[in-house]
Design a protein around this motif. Structure first.
Motif, PDB file in Angstrom:
ATOM      1  N   LEU A  61      47.022  16.856  39.774  1.00  0.00           N
ATOM      2  CA  LEU A  61      48.279  16.790  40.525  1.00  0.00           C
ATOM      3  C   LEU A  61      48.839  15.371  40.560  1.00  0.00           C
ATOM      4  N   LEU A  62      47.954  14.393  40.662  1.00  0.00           N
ATOM      5  CA  LEU A  62      48.387  12.998  40.761  1.00  0.00           C
ATOM      6  C   LEU A  62      48.665  12.354  39.405  1.00  0.00           C
ATOM      7  N   GLY A  63      48.413  13.077  38.329  1.00  0.00           N
ATOM      8  CA  GLY A  63      48.681  12.533  37.003  1.00  0.00           C
ATOM      9  C   GLY A  63      47.564  11.672  36.453  1.00  0.00           C
ATOM     10  N   ARG A  64      46.398  11.700  37.089  1.00  0.00           N
ATOM     11  CA  ARG A  64      45.265  10.907  36.613  1.00  0.00           C
ATOM     12  C   ARG A  64      44.437  11.672  35.601  1.00  0.00           C
ATOM     13  N   SER A  65      44.781  12.926  35.378  1.00  0.00           N
ATOM     14  CA  SER A  65      44.091  13.758  34.397  1.00  0.00           C
ATOM     15  C   SER A  65      45.134  14.633  33.709  1.00  0.00           C
ATOM     16  N   ILE A  66      44.967  14.807  32.424  1.00  0.00           N
ATOM     17  CA  ILE A  66      45.886  15.697  31.710  1.00  0.00           C
ATOM     18  C   ILE A  66      45.340  17.108  31.654  1.00  0.00           C
ATOM     19  N   LYS A  67      44.113  17.294  32.148  1.00  0.00           N
ATOM     20  CA  LYS A  67      43.493  18.619  32.149  1.00  0.00           C
ATOM     21  C   LYS A  67      43.686  19.271  33.512  1.00  0.00           C
ATOM     22  N   VAL A 106      47.035   9.765  24.710  1.00  0.00           N
ATOM     23  CA  VAL A 106      47.648   9.941  26.026  1.00  0.00           C
ATOM     24  C   VAL A 106      46.874   9.154  27.078  1.00  0.00           C
ATOM     25  N   GLU A 107      45.552   9.221  27.043  1.00  0.00           N
ATOM     26  CA  GLU A 107      44.746   8.470  27.998  1.00  0.00           C
ATOM     27  C   GLU A 107      44.997   6.973  27.864  1.00  0.00           C
ATOM     28  N   PHE A 108      45.103   6.468  26.636  1.00  0.00           N
ATOM     29  CA  PHE A 108      45.383   5.057  26.420  1.00  0.00           C
ATOM     30  C   PHE A 108      46.771   4.698  26.935  1.00  0.00           C
ATOM     31  N   PHE A 109      47.739   5.528  26.661  1.00  0.00           N
ATOM     32  CA  PHE A 109      49.104   5.298  27.147  1.00  0.00           C
ATOM     33  C   PHE A 109      49.133   5.217  28.669  1.00  0.00           C
ATOM     34  N   LEU A 110      48.474   6.170  29.326  1.00  0.00           N
ATOM     35  CA  LEU A 110      48.443   6.177  30.796  1.00  0.00           C
ATOM     36  C   LEU A 110      47.690   4.973  31.346  1.00  0.00           C
ATOM     37  N   TRP A 111      46.612   4.572  30.674  1.00  0.00           N
ATOM     38  CA  TRP A 111      45.867   3.391  31.093  1.00  0.00           C
ATOM     39  C   TRP A 111      46.759   2.153  31.007  1.00  0.00           C
ATOM     40  N   GLN A 112      47.504   2.020  29.902  1.00  0.00           N
ATOM     41  CA  GLN A 112      48.420   0.881  29.752  1.00  0.00           C
ATOM     42  C   GLN A 112      49.472   0.881  30.854  1.00  0.00           C
ATOM     43  N   LYS A 113      50.007   2.037  31.132  1.00  0.00           N
ATOM     44  CA  LYS A 113      51.045   2.148  32.157  1.00  0.00           C
ATOM     45  C   LYS A 113      50.518   1.741  33.533  1.00  0.00           C
TER      46      LYS A 113
END
Length: 116
Positions: A61-67, A106-113
């Protein structure tokens, strides 16, 4: 995807109105509408109720997981038409390799963000 967009998507997946969802979870409809628009955030207890209702993790829900985990959204079904590409020519192994690569990207992109 923002938490509000995830909430709206999950609600529409269940074919519920904001009013019906809010009633089932025990919150005010206008409060819930503000969650979907991102104008306010649910407290922990409400977030936990929402996650339990949809059978997804709070992290999703918080966007910390794409699963979404046990959500009604079937990631394999969504993947078949990923961005409109026809993936029928790929073997199952190639599809799995593509999924793994996309997940890493996607995980790398979110980590960068998060770390800007």
């Amino acid at each position: 995807m923002s938490y509000g967009k995830r909430l709206a998507r999950l609600r529409r997946t269940r074919d519920l109105s904001q009013e019906e969802f809010a009633r089932r979870v025990g919150i005010n409809r206008s409060t819930y509408a503000r969650y979907e628009t991102g104008k306010t955030q649910p407290d922990f207890d409400t977030l936990d109720k929402i996650a339990a209702f949809y059978d997804v993790s709070v992290d999703y829900l918080l966007g910390r997981s794409i699963k979404p985990e046990h959500s009604l959204i079937d990631p394999d079904e969504d993947f078949e038409g990923f961005f409109g590409f026809d993936l029928d020519s790929l073997s199952e192994k190639e599809k799995e390799e593509l999924k793994d690569q996309l997940k890493k990207e996607v995980e790398f992109f979110l980590w960068q963000k998060r770390n800007k």
